[in-house]
Design a protein around this motif. Structure first.
Motif, PDB file in Angstrom:
ATOM      1  N   LYS A  95       0.789  -1.230   0.000  1.00  0.00           N
ATOM      2  CA  LYS A  95       0.000   0.000   0.000  1.00  0.00           C
ATOM      3  C   LYS A  95       0.815   1.270   0.000  1.00  0.00           C
ATOM      4  O   LYS A  95       0.367   2.282  -0.511  1.00  0.00           O
ATOM      5  N   ASP A  96       2.008   1.257   0.593  1.00  0.00           N
ATOM      6  CA  ASP A  96       2.753   2.521   0.632  1.00  0.00           C
ATOM      7  C   ASP A  96       3.722   2.644  -0.538  1.00  0.00           C
ATOM      8  O   ASP A  96       4.479   3.609  -0.620  1.00  0.00           O
ATOM      9  N   THR A  98       4.179   2.988  -4.794  1.00  0.00           N
ATOM     10  CA  THR A  98       3.370   3.492  -5.899  1.00  0.00           C
ATOM     11  C   THR A  98       2.927   2.315  -6.772  1.00  0.00           C
ATOM     12  O   THR A  98       3.399   1.192  -6.604  1.00  0.00           O
ATOM     13  N   ILE A 137       0.147   6.512  -5.044  1.00  0.00           N
ATOM     14  CA  ILE A 137       0.338   5.533  -3.983  1.00  0.00           C
ATOM     15  C   ILE A 137      -0.767   4.477  -4.094  1.00  0.00           C
ATOM     16  O   ILE A 137      -1.955   4.805  -4.185  1.00  0.00           O
ATOM     17  N   GLY A 139      -2.109   2.451  -2.068  1.00  0.00           N
ATOM     18  CA  GLY A 139      -3.103   2.372  -1.004  1.00  0.00           C
ATOM     19  C   GLY A 139      -4.320   3.257  -1.251  1.00  0.00           C
ATOM     20  O   GLY A 139      -5.382   3.037  -0.675  1.00  0.00           O
ATOM     21  N   TYR A 140      -4.165   4.271  -2.114  1.00  0.00           N
ATOM     22  CA  TYR A 140      -5.285   5.165  -2.379  1.00  0.00           C
ATOM     23  C   TYR A 140      -6.156   4.704  -3.541  1.00  0.00           C
ATOM     24  O   TYR A 140      -7.147   5.357  -3.868  1.00  0.00           O
TER      25      TYR A 140
ATOM     26  N   LYS B  65      13.494  -1.255   8.782  1.00  0.00           N
ATOM     27  CA  LYS B  65      12.518  -1.194   7.704  1.00  0.00           C
ATOM     28  C   LYS B  65      12.366  -2.540   7.010  1.00  0.00           C
ATOM     29  O   LYS B  65      11.274  -2.904   6.593  1.00  0.00           O
ATOM     30  N   ARG B 230      11.443  -2.575   0.532  1.00  0.00           N
ATOM     31  CA  ARG B 230      10.291  -1.888   1.125  1.00  0.00           C
ATOM     32  C   ARG B 230       9.052  -2.772   1.071  1.00  0.00           C
ATOM     33  O   ARG B 230       8.214  -2.753   1.968  1.00  0.00           O
ATOM     34  N   ARG B 234       6.684  -4.179   4.165  1.00  0.00           N
ATOM     35  CA  ARG B 234       5.241  -3.950   4.252  1.00  0.00           C
ATOM     36  C   ARG B 234       4.466  -5.254   4.439  1.00  0.00           C
ATOM     37  O   ARG B 234       3.520  -5.314   5.221  1.00  0.00           O
ATOM     38  N   SER B 301      11.740   5.541   9.136  1.00  0.00           N
ATOM     39  CA  SER B 301      11.728   6.665   8.203  1.00  0.00           C
ATOM     40  C   SER B 301      13.121   7.247   7.974  1.00  0.00           C
ATOM     41  O   SER B 301      13.826   7.590   8.927  1.00  0.00           O
ATOM     42  N   THR B 357       5.505   5.338  11.020  1.00  0.00           N
ATOM     43  CA  THR B 357       4.229   4.799  10.595  1.00  0.00           C
ATOM     44  C   THR B 357       3.565   4.165  11.802  1.00  0.00           C
ATOM     45  O   THR B 357       4.143   3.297  12.440  1.00  0.00           O
ATOM     46  N   GLU B 359       1.053   2.106  12.140  1.00  0.00           N
ATOM     47  CA  GLU B 359       0.782   0.682  12.008  1.00  0.00           C
ATOM     48  C   GLU B 359       1.976  -0.154  12.455  1.00  0.00           C
ATOM     49  O   GLU B 359       1.840  -1.141  13.134  1.00  0.00           O
TER      50      GLU B 359
END
Ligand SMILES: Nc1ncnc2c1ncn2[C@@H]1O[C@H](COP(=O)(O)OP(=O)(O)OP(=O)(O)O)[C@@H](O)[C@H]1O
Ligand SMILES: [Mg+2]
Lengths: 264, 363
Positions: A95-96, A98, A137, A139-140, B65, B230, B234, B301, B357, B359
């Motif tokens: 989701k975060d 692109t 992104i 997630g949107y 991360k 990344r 997630r 971050s 974040t 979450e």
């Protein structure tokens, strides 16, 4: 061809979920795998894709082969490289990241840049909505767009067999139709499809062959058209049964009808 | 009406920030005009301190991360990295104990120093080789201590990294004790004056190193491998389903994290952190000094690591400079406590860190 033969899967060393599952997905075909909640559909897909590990599950019996190659003990990345990619239940897009970045993850196993570019163009062709939101992104995106992204991401791996776990879940009828047409398109481009669905009508309407699964094994299989016409399937999966509101197992329906037939 | 009302409402957090920042700002403005040279020196020193913290923080962030593990062995990795640099450039040898030598040291001469390059270039190349060795240590640790723990509770993994920190530090201390381990940077001890204030070149070296590290990390996160990392962060299972080998991704995160720690470790031997330019037992403490920066910035971050590092570093230096009159009240080591004070204030206002974040922070 993908072949599962008498596959057993156990979670946490005690919970037996697949009890001798056998299915085949011939090249070039769309095969539907139907079943009620908890029948073990997602578990079968985890077994195929090598994703049981994170769930403390193991294949205790049987074999999974693709084009004669045994997949049982392969890593997920090896399985993707053999040509099988899965669109997981619940879309599971990143989701975060692109839209473009999500597609990059899908093409991770493809080292050739020119081929990655070709897959990317193909995905953009197939999903103009994604093309518009390439830099956005993920997630949107709306639910339907996220499902398209999940399918597009899977296509980036250049699969020969695409596995979809309930792609219509939570989508409006219009979108379900769209997803259905896309699956047909992808199949026409030469990709075999194993389609898991609660929406049996949708799945059987495009499949060549169908399996009905219950508590970890196949209880019925046949040509999709035949299944679509079958009274038991109709009654249980297509919600065409008139009498009760109480949920019955597929086998109960069958059993009950059989008894009725015998009685009369 | 309702919008203007909500605009006028000031949250407790914001009120608290104003209460903290307004007096500090006024105080700083007064200082700027009363002695600009001291003020400028303090700013540059702050930036150097903040840069060093930011480099260390980046190492934490990179590993967190990807793996969601707070790597408490970052300090030992910093020390080991600085030791490697020292071995290669101070002794100009690579100390190894081969199996045939019955425990005796058989140093291999660092071939870079025989190439006839200008000394700063030889130092630079050796520095890069040392970072490479440091990264190997990171890969090795990930493979033997972290990979087997994939899927286990993150708390257990964090405790394992704490164990690594302690054992590695003991090893590193033993090798450091042999003699004063100099890092011999080309700019070591050099600098210039502004008024009566001496400015070390190492201040600027730290800033440049931090800038390069940040750019490198940003570019990395935009590469295919970085995007995959990344993605792993997630949703591990979904990443596996894409054919991303998460073990390899973890290893790379650790390798890169260890290399960043080594860079941080180098600057931990130089001003403003230390005057000696030598690796010693204290070098590994730099990670614990930088930890408030990481937590303040938000553990996952990159921007947070930079900003957190700069805020915490500046607070420490400014407090050291301007509150030194109150040492009798505050205690001699008070600047070292400042980072933690700043962190706590920051967390009251933003419980997940400046850029964290939510979450993820639930872990
Ligand atoms: N990680 C797990 N550990 C233990 N049991 C599990 C695990 N995952 C699934 N199960 C159990 O295995 C059975 C089959 O689950 P599975 O998710 O495969 O069903 P499904 O057919 O995909 O259902 P649905 O239509 O709801 O998605 C269920 O009884 C479920 O509770
Ligand atoms: Mg399921």
């Amino acid at each position: 061809m993908l072949e599962l033969a008498n596959v057993e899967v156990v979670y946490n060393e005690v919970i037996l979920v697949l009890r001798g599952l056998s299915i085949e997905v011939p090249d070039g075909q769309i095969v539907a795998l139907l079943g009620a909640n908890g029948a073990g559909k997602t578990t079968s897909l985890r077994a195929i894709s090598g994703l049981l590990g994170p769930h403390e599950g193991v294949i205790t019996k049987g074999s999974i082969t693709y084009d004669g190659k045994k997949l049982n003990d392969l890593k997920p990345s090896d399985i993707v490289e053999s040509g099988i990619t899965q669109v997981m239940e619940g879309r599971r897009i990143f989701k975060d990241l692109t839209v473009d970045e999500n597609l990059v993850t899908g093409g991770f196993t493809v080292k050739d840049k020119a081929r990655t570019k070709a897959s990317y163009d193909r995905v953009m062709d197939l999903f103009p909505r994604l093309a518009e939101r390439r830099k956005g992104i993920a997630g949107y995106l709306s639910g339907g767009e996220q499902q398209m992204l999940a399918i597009g991401r899977a296509l980036m791996a250049e699969p020969k067999l695409l596995i979809l776990d309930e792609p219509s879940l939570g989508l409006a009828p219009k979108l379900i139709e769209q997803i259905r047409d896309i699956i047909v398109d992808i199949n026409k481009q030469g990709v075999s499809v194993l389609l898991i669905e609660q929406n049996a009508m949708m799945a059987l309407s495009i499949a060549n062959y169908g399996y009905v699964m219950e508590t970890g094994k196949i209880v019925m299989d046949g040509d999709a058209k035949k299944l679509l016409a079958d009274d038991d399937v109709k009654e249980f999966y297509l919600g065409l049964h008139g009498d009760d509101s109480e949920k019955k197992s597929f086998r109960d329906v069958k059993h009950y009808k059989r008894r009725k037939r015998w009685a009369s | 009406m309702s919008t203007s009302q909500s605009k006028r409402r000031i949250s407790n957090g914001a009120a608290f920030m104003i209460a903290v920042f307004v007096p500090i700002t006024i105080f700083l403005i007064v200082q700027l005009f009363s002695d600009p040279a001291v003020f400028l020196t303090t700013i540059l020193k702050s930036l150097a301190m903040g840069s060093t913290y930011a480099i260390i923080a980046l190492g934490f962030v990179l590993i967190f991360k990807a793996t969601e593990v707070v790597n408490f062995s970052q300090g030992a990795l910093a020390m080991i990295g600085a030791l490697f640099i020292s071995f290669l450039v101070a002794d100009e040898t690579i100390p190894i104990v081969p199996w045939w030598s019955e425990g005796n040291l058989v140093p291999i001469r660092n071939p870079i120093y025989d190439l006839g390059l200008p000394s700063w270039m030889a130092w630079g190349l050796s520095f890069i080789v040392a970072l490479f060795f440091a990264a190997l240590i990171g890969l090795f640790l990930e493979r033997v201590a972290i990979r087997p723990m994939i899927g286990q509770p993150l708390f257990s993994v964090a405790v394992i990294t704490l164990g690594l920190e302690i054992s590695l530090r003991v090893l590193a201390n033993d090798s450091a004790k042999l003699k004063l381990r100099n890092t011999n940077t080309p700019w070591s001890g050099k600098g210039f004056n502004i008024g009566d204030n001496f400015l070390y070149w190492s201040f600027f070296a730290a800033m440049i190193a931090a800038a390069i590290s940040v750019v490198a990390v940003f570019l990395f996160y935009r590469s295919k491998l970085g995007i995959a990392m990344r993605a792993v962060a997630r949703d591990q299972e979904a990443a596996m389903a894409q054919g991303i080998p998460i073990g390899r991704v973890f290893a790379i995160a650790w390798g890169a994290g260890a290399a960043l720690a080594a860079v941080g470790g180098l600057f931990a031997t130089e001003p403003p952190i230390k005057q000696t330019g030598a690796v010693d037992a204290e070098t590994s403490l730099v990670a614990f000094r930088a930890l408030p920066a990481v937590i303040l910035g938000g553990l996952d971050s990159v921007q947070g690591a930079i900003l957190g590092g700069l805020i915490v570093g500046s607070a420490e230096i400014f407090a050291g400079q301007y509150l030194s009159g109150y040492t009798s009240v505050l205690g001699a080591g008070y600047p070292l406590v400042i980072p933690y004070v700043v962190m706590i204030i920051g967390l009251i206002v933003k419980p997940y860190g400046l850029f964290g974040t939510e979450e993820i922070r639930r872990v």
